[in-house]
Design a protein around this motif. Structure first.
Motif, PDB file in Angstrom:
ATOM      1  N   GLU A   1       0.534  -1.397  -0.082  1.00 23.53           N
ATOM      2  CA  GLU A   1      -0.176  -0.139   0.155  1.00 23.53           C
ATOM      3  C   GLU A   1       0.522   1.054   0.244  1.00 23.53           C
ATOM      4  OE1 GLU A   1      -3.362   0.355   3.252  1.00 23.53           O
ATOM      5  OE2 GLU A   1      -3.601   2.367   2.175  1.00 23.53           O
TER       6      GLU A   1
ATOM      7  N   ARG B   1       1.895   1.933  -3.581  1.00 22.71           N
ATOM      8  CA  ARG B   1       0.583   2.074  -3.776  1.00 22.71           C
ATOM      9  C   ARG B   1       0.560   4.216  -3.707  1.00 22.71           C
ATOM     10  NH1 ARG B   1      -3.137  -1.846  -2.559  1.00 22.71           N
ATOM     11  NH2 ARG B   1      -4.591  -0.680  -1.504  1.00 22.71           N
ATOM     12  N   MET B   2       0.924   4.565  -2.909  1.00 23.65           N
ATOM     13  CA  MET B   2       0.429   5.785  -2.578  1.00 23.65           C
ATOM     14  C   MET B   2       1.872   6.383  -2.948  1.00 23.65           C
ATOM     15  SD  MET B   2      -2.269   5.368  -0.952  1.00 23.65           S
ATOM     16  CE  MET B   2      -2.807   5.660   0.705  1.00 23.65           C
TER      17      MET B   2
ATOM     18  N   ASN C   1      -5.890   0.227 -10.682  1.00 20.59           N
ATOM     19  CA  ASN C   1      -5.648   1.275  -9.455  1.00 20.59           C
ATOM     20  C   ASN C   1      -5.304   2.380 -10.924  1.00 20.59           C
ATOM     21  OD1 ASN C   1      -5.976   2.850  -7.579  1.00 20.59           O
ATOM     22  ND2 ASN C   1      -3.839   2.579  -6.397  1.00 20.59           N
TER      23      ASN C   1
ATOM     24  N   ARG D   1      -7.320   4.271 -13.205  1.00 19.01           N
ATOM     25  CA  ARG D   1      -8.254   4.942 -11.828  1.00 19.01           C
ATOM     26  C   ARG D   1      -7.714   6.613 -11.792  1.00 19.01           C
ATOM     27  NH1 ARG D   1      -7.649   7.252  -7.082  1.00 19.01           N
ATOM     28  NH2 ARG D   1      -5.838   5.613  -6.457  1.00 19.01           N
TER      29      ARG D   1
ATOM     30  N   GLN E   1      -8.730   9.871 -13.462  1.00 16.59           N
ATOM     31  CA  GLN E   1      -8.686  11.367 -12.847  1.00 16.59           C
ATOM     32  C   GLN E   1      -8.063  12.238 -13.680  1.00 16.59           C
ATOM     33  OE1 GLN E   1      -7.837  10.088  -9.017  1.00 16.59           O
ATOM     34  NE2 GLN E   1      -9.559   9.906  -8.668  1.00 16.59           N
TER      35      GLN E   1
ATOM     36  N   LEU F   1      -8.582  13.853 -16.966  1.00 15.38           N
ATOM     37  CA  LEU F   1     -10.255  14.984 -16.980  1.00 15.38           C
ATOM     38  C   LEU F   1     -10.184  15.612 -16.878  1.00 15.38           C
ATOM     39  CD1 LEU F   1     -12.735  12.475 -15.310  1.00 15.38           C
ATOM     40  CD2 LEU F   1     -12.758  12.995 -17.504  1.00 15.38           C
TER      41      LEU F   1
ATOM     42  N   ASN G   1      -1.304   6.441   9.647  1.00 14.09           N
ATOM     43  CA  ASN G   1      -1.557   6.687   8.568  1.00 14.09           C
ATOM     44  C   ASN G   1      -2.491   6.823   8.816  1.00 14.09           C
ATOM     45  OD1 ASN G   1      -2.329   7.157   6.284  1.00 14.09           O
ATOM     46  ND2 ASN G   1      -2.119   5.002   5.574  1.00 14.09           N
TER      47      ASN G   1
ATOM     48  N   SER H   1      -4.965   8.637   6.933  1.00 13.16           N
ATOM     49  CA  SER H   1      -5.625   8.387   5.186  1.00 13.16           C
ATOM     50  C   SER H   1      -7.247   8.171   5.766  1.00 13.16           C
ATOM     51  CB  SER H   1      -5.093   7.610   3.984  1.00 13.16           C
ATOM     52  OG  SER H   1      -5.463   7.641   3.072  1.00 13.16           O
TER      53      SER H   1
ATOM     54  N   GLN I   1      -8.640   7.287   2.826  1.00 10.88           N
ATOM     55  CA  GLN I   1      -9.029   7.053   1.071  1.00 10.88           C
ATOM     56  C   GLN I   1      -8.711   5.315   1.309  1.00 10.88           C
ATOM     57  OE1 GLN I   1      -7.769   8.887  -1.993  1.00 10.88           O
ATOM     58  NE2 GLN I   1      -6.556   9.673  -1.092  1.00 10.88           N
TER      59      GLN I   1
ATOM     60  N   TYR J   1      -9.265   1.221  -1.091  1.00 13.81           N
ATOM     61  CA  TYR J   1      -9.254   0.824  -1.808  1.00 13.81           C
ATOM     62  C   TYR J   1      -9.412  -0.394  -1.876  1.00 13.81           C
ATOM     63  CZ  TYR J   1      -7.630  -1.964  -6.687  1.00 13.81           C
ATOM     64  OH  TYR J   1      -6.961  -2.198  -7.958  1.00 13.81           O
TER      65      TYR J   1
ATOM     66  N   TRP K   1     -13.307   2.646  -5.128  1.00 13.52           N
ATOM     67  CA  TRP K   1     -12.267   3.140  -4.494  1.00 13.52           C
ATOM     68  C   TRP K   1     -12.923   4.105  -3.358  1.00 13.52           C
ATOM     69  CZ3 TRP K   1     -12.108   1.608  -9.362  1.00 13.52           C
ATOM     70  CH2 TRP K   1     -10.608   1.309  -9.581  1.00 13.52           C
TER      71      TRP K   1
ATOM     72  N   CYS L   1     -12.421   7.522  -2.337  1.00 16.49           N
ATOM     73  CA  CYS L   1     -11.265   8.908  -2.363  1.00 16.49           C
ATOM     74  C   CYS L   1     -12.004   9.927  -1.835  1.00 16.49           C
ATOM     75  CB  CYS L   1     -11.320   9.758  -3.851  1.00 16.49           C
ATOM     76  SG  CYS L   1     -11.019   8.190  -5.190  1.00 16.49           S
TER      77      CYS L   1
ATOM     78  N   TRP M   1     -15.760  10.666  -2.002  1.00 13.31           N
ATOM     79  CA  TRP M   1     -16.579  10.395  -2.815  1.00 13.31           C
ATOM     80  C   TRP M   1     -16.047   9.107  -2.921  1.00 13.31           C
ATOM     81  CZ3 TRP M   1     -12.251  13.383  -4.115  1.00 13.31           C
ATOM     82  CH2 TRP M   1     -11.735  13.389  -4.741  1.00 13.31           C
TER      83      TRP M   1
ATOM     84  N   GLU N   1     -15.666   6.294  -6.233  1.00 10.02           N
ATOM     85  CA  GLU N   1     -15.124   5.496  -7.420  1.00 10.02           C
ATOM     86  C   GLU N   1     -15.912   3.790  -7.805  1.00 10.02           C
ATOM     87  OE1 GLU N   1     -12.142   7.129  -9.242  1.00 10.02           O
ATOM     88  OE2 GLU N   1     -11.784   9.115  -8.389  1.00 10.02           O
TER      89      GLU N   1
ATOM     90  N   ASN O   1     -12.857  11.165 -10.217  1.00 12.77           N
ATOM     91  CA  ASN O   1     -13.299  12.713  -9.673  1.00 12.77           C
ATOM     92  C   ASN O   1     -14.411  13.041  -9.065  1.00 12.77           C
ATOM     93  OD1 ASN O   1     -10.342  13.336 -10.165  1.00 12.77           O
ATOM     94  ND2 ASN O   1     -10.741  13.748 -12.070  1.00 12.77           N
TER      95      ASN O   1
END
Lengths: 603, 603
Positions: A53, A56-57, A90, A93, A97, A100, B492, B494, B496, B498, B569, B571, B578, B580, B595
């Motif tokens: 992880e 990945r981050m 991922n 993804r 993002q 866009l 950590n 976070s 977020q 996945y 995900w 995010c 949000w 995804e 996004n």
């Protein structure tokens, strides 16, 4: 730029004010140099689908930072490293993002050009056997984004020709050839295998940039490669040769060696993969410029002249040539090219003609009149300003000549027009053309698909386009769809048609993406004289017709072993004719253009 | 109505003025009778995919004529005969054309309820093994049109339960049971097998109409079936019993025998399969009515009270109960239900409490104040009108109690809120809930899909909906997605997440359609006290949460043997959170809600 850099190791202690570890500043080059000469390269260590992880981050942070920097420099493109494993969700993804929110920059995803020929049926196998699948997953996850393209890594061994062919329908922007993939010729210089040469030529034809990568591995006779320490290619000749110079020279030689484009291809360059709406010559009147263009197609009129000659000779035996007059009607005479061809056939065969030139466009009739006057054809040619479907002919014709064909044969309503005109053809009369057949074939056409998609509506997906197909992969031989024969003496005069076709994509191709169908026609003018654009039998040097393209709203991936079943309908209403199409295998699609709601040809 | 009628045989000689061969006129019944009591039945001989072109054309003409007639009568529905073979593209094309021009009438396609259990891997086999596939092709060809529904022909033998289950996610309007499918009970009356009974009950639950068809095959003891000659059921009792009366009575008996709906289900009837946007309680302030509804959920507060009791007992030994005061903070106190539950736990366990009730909605704070006054809690409860993320607490808490969970657990930003509140929780303090996990499971939900699709935009396909799922098929057991634990002591922080999940749909189910994912949560309040809506472990009689539904832009068919790989995900951005989601197997989809462009929860 420091490969040891990891965001997760840096964050502590910097308090958010740490300097980004990029070497160099944006002042090294001028803005125009950055944007025209430089492609960014994203750190190759990133792995957004790692099980780890932290990695990945870190990878995500780095990817975002580097793309932001490239974007700040207005680079035209950034090279993204290939996904590390078979899983890329991922990575996709994160790239999606970024896409866009991106300016005009392209992202080129590196993909190794790799497909093992082992047709393993073990779908659960985790080993990468076909890198096209990886690309396909990535781009589907990214919604076929038009700024996502491919940089292909060309390896020393190449997959089968069919498998390679798929890439020609994709948005390949660069091919990266490692110096390891080069062979050595008798004089010690780098060269490529015949198959590699062919591939590079194909890439040139499709404006794919060739990139040489790696270290020089050929020690050249002259020893110029010894100067490899100097990595700067600013000094082209003289002592400071670039260490990869000999590879580049070889690729340049391959480019020089290519055959020049024939005149017709040069003329058509601007039309490549450019979608055009088909003409509606029945509902609309063509413009002078359109006539001008089509009249220049000498080959087409030579074929017509040959067909008319044969028909005249069959109609009137040599012995009776001076006595009998053949009544020939040109229906849809336009500005007169078929009238001229008929008169030349008359002269060539010594058969006497009486010609009616029937034309519904009053503007073209003006030109016809002056042509007849200019050429002194008044005694032979009668000009009729009328729609052939409603004209009340004073006599019946021996030969009916028409050129009402569209790229898909019947799509400019030749059948409906000739149904009307055949009223005044003698029972034993001849129609030129005597029949025509449409053909389709499944293609990969990523550029066309994206152009259709950019309209963001259903209508454009349900329209057929005239297009000079270039960056496409033709996935299976074309097959006949609808045939019309003239004169049509059958009791059932319906011009409705329904055809179900099954395409088998060669299994060594691997999985392939079908964005839609290329359409063609072939017409029998008379006996063995034909005219057409179906690729395997196309009349050479004829430019009146590009192909037609029927898009699929939802492109479909066909895996090896499954076949593609397609349905095409030609539907007729009181005021219009239209096509509907769908696929039912490998999985059913929706029926496109139902009731001709999006695309139709007016009667 | 004359089965021998064929348009192709009639056309000659009538000169276009022939009377249509329909029996009866529209004056036979009144308009309201036609539209409320009659379902049209299209001639069963039609076969639009016949190899015989004449039959195909005749079938199309007849289908159009009969539907037009039914439409003229404003019937609510027409019954279309089942496709004759495995191919149905031309039938679907014609029905699709009709649907696009239809008034409100429904078209019910008859489909035999048939699936052989033979898991033949021979994909080229032409024999029909699973009628669901036929239906699926037909509806996909017709673009999932919302007026196209199903009339299932229930046969004497039934496929496996999993396979049957698929139909509960489809728009089945009628089930037609042939008299041949009935058994005979000991008294000579018709009855149905246990499995048939269960199926009929399921149909009743889903408002599927039951139709009895065929001839009476049971000779009843009383001999009333002898009067079968009279086909008119206008005379209900007395001598003229309808010949199928005993079958109808039996079906009526099955209906009567059903358990009445529990009160909660009755309350929720109006919400079944109705899409609601999830609440945004952090960004918006809830209204009084919303508080009112949720406060009525007794079961939920009983669970909270039980958890608080256990926590208090763990925190303060029995011997010290009278000496120690526990600081308990209700973060997101709303109008006070958790304050009440805490005080009841205090009373129940004899532990002394000091309570802070923190609430960011100033409107709820008004009610809180009056509640505290009314109940005389002034000495125990301190009301804090503040957002827990920014409150500067005067002391630290022993226990932090919150109810910030959404249908998908973290989707109302409980993690972000509690990250803020945990600043004032003691190092050894307790959070209630101590953790929560979201779950998803793939479902067939044709009604929901069509409701999302009806908006004709991407935004609605990229939104998660709160919905009382009813007419859905749950295709595989649910799996955990994201877990959050409180207090969160990790370095950590976070939020977020996945997660990649793989669902294996039981192979006896057959192919199935995944329209999206049902989402749930389960929360551990404290130790063994949990609260949740995941179907297999759901807390009974709790109504605060319906499920959540994540739609797929392109529904995907999963065939037996292939698995469904899903990525989710969570995010986090500076101002919003949000989800995804995408699928990568059996074939890659696009990543939805990139996004958070369509759906997000504001911080």
């Amino acid at each position: 730029m420091d490969p040891a850099y990891r965001p997760s190791l840096m964050e502590k202690g910097t308090g958010g004010s740490g300097v980004l570890p990029f070497a160099g500043s944006d002042l090294v080059l001028s803005p125009s140099q950055w944007s025209s000469h430089v492609v960014g390269k994203i750190s190759s260590w990133i792995d957004l689908d790692s099980e780890d992880e932290i990695l990945r981050m870190d990878s995500e942070t780095t990817l975002r930072q580097e793309v932001a920097w490239a974007s700040h420099l207005s680079l035209q493109a950034c090279l993204l490293p290939a996904p590390k494993g078979t899983s890329c969700a991922n990575y996709a993804r994160c790239v999606h993002q970024i896409l866009l929110g991106l300016n005009n920059m392209q992202l080129w995803l590196r993909i190794p050009l790799l497909k093992t020929d082992d047709d393993s049926m073990d779908v659960n196998s985790n080993s990468l056997v076909d890198s096209w699948e990886l690309w396909n997953s990535f781009r589907m996850l990214c919604e076929h984004h038009s700024q996502l393209s491919i940089a292909l890594d060309v390896l020393s061994s190449l997959p089968s020709a069919n498998s390679l062919g798929r890439w020609f329908g994709e948005s390949v922007r660069a091919a990266i050839i490692d110096t390891d993939s080069f062979l050595t010729n008798a004089r010690g210089y780098p060269c490529l295998s015949k198959r590699h040469q062919k591939l590079i030529t194909e890439f040139f034809n499709r404006s794919v940039q060739i990139v040489i990568s790696g270290k020089p591995v050929h020690s050249l006779p002259k020893g110029s490669a010894d100067l490899a320490a100097n990595n700067n290619d600013s000094n082209f000749d003289g002592v400071h040769r670039h260490p990869l110079r000999s590879y580049l020279d070889y690729v340049g030689y391959l480019y020089q060696r290519m055959d020049p484009l024939p005149e017709q291809e040069r003329f058509e360059l601007g039309y490549r993969d450019f979608l055009q709406s088909p003409l509606q010559p029945l509902m609309d009147n063509l413009e002078a410029q359109t006539y001008e263009t089509f009249e220049k197609d000498a080959v087409k009129y030579i074929q017509y002249q040959r067909a008319i000659c044969k028909a005249l000779q069959d109609r009137v035996p040599d012995g009776k040539a001076s006595m009998m007059t053949t009544v020939l009607m040109v229906v849809g005479a336009g500005r007169g090219p078929l009238v001229r061809a008929s008169l030349q056939a008359s002269e060539e065969t010594g058969r006497k003609l009486k010609i009616y030139a029937v034309e519904k466009n009053p503007n073209a009739v003006v030109t016809l009149h002056s042509l007849v006057k200019l050429e002194g054809w008044e005694n032979i040619v009668t000009i009729v300003s009328s729609d052939m479907r409603y004209w009340d002919a004073p006599e019946k014709a021996d030969i009916l000549v028409s050129e009402l064909l569209g790229s898909f044969g019947d799509n400019e309503l030749s059948p409906e027009c000739l149904d009307g005109a055949e009223r005044f053809l003698k029972d034993d009369g001849i129609s030129i053309p005597s029949s025509y057949t449409s053909f389709i074939q499944p293609i990969t056409a990523s550029k066309l698909y994206n152009d259709v998609k950019s309209h963001k509506d259903v209508v454009h997906f349900e329209t057929a386009y005239v297009v000079k197909l270039h960056n496409v992969a033709r996935l299976a031989p074309s097959q006949p769809v609808f045939t019309f024969t003239h004169p049509n003496r059958s009791t059932n005069k319906s011009n409705q048609r329904y055809m179900k076709l099954q395409f088998d994509i060669p299994s060594e191709t691997g999985s392939s993406m079908v964005h839609g169908f290329a359409g063609y026609f072939d017409a029998t003018l008379y006996k063995d004289i034909h005219l057409g654009i179906e690729p395997t039998t196309a009349t050479p040097n004829m430019f009146s017709w590009f192909s037609i393209f029927f898009p699929l709203r939802t492109p479909v991936v066909v895996h090896p072993g499954s076949s593609l079943e397609v349905h095409f309908w030609r539907c007729c209403g009181p005021a219009k004719v239209w096509y509907e199409w769908c696929i039912t295998s490998p999985s059913p699609s929706s029926i496109q253009n139902s009731n001709g709601r999006s695309y139709w040809v007016g009667l």
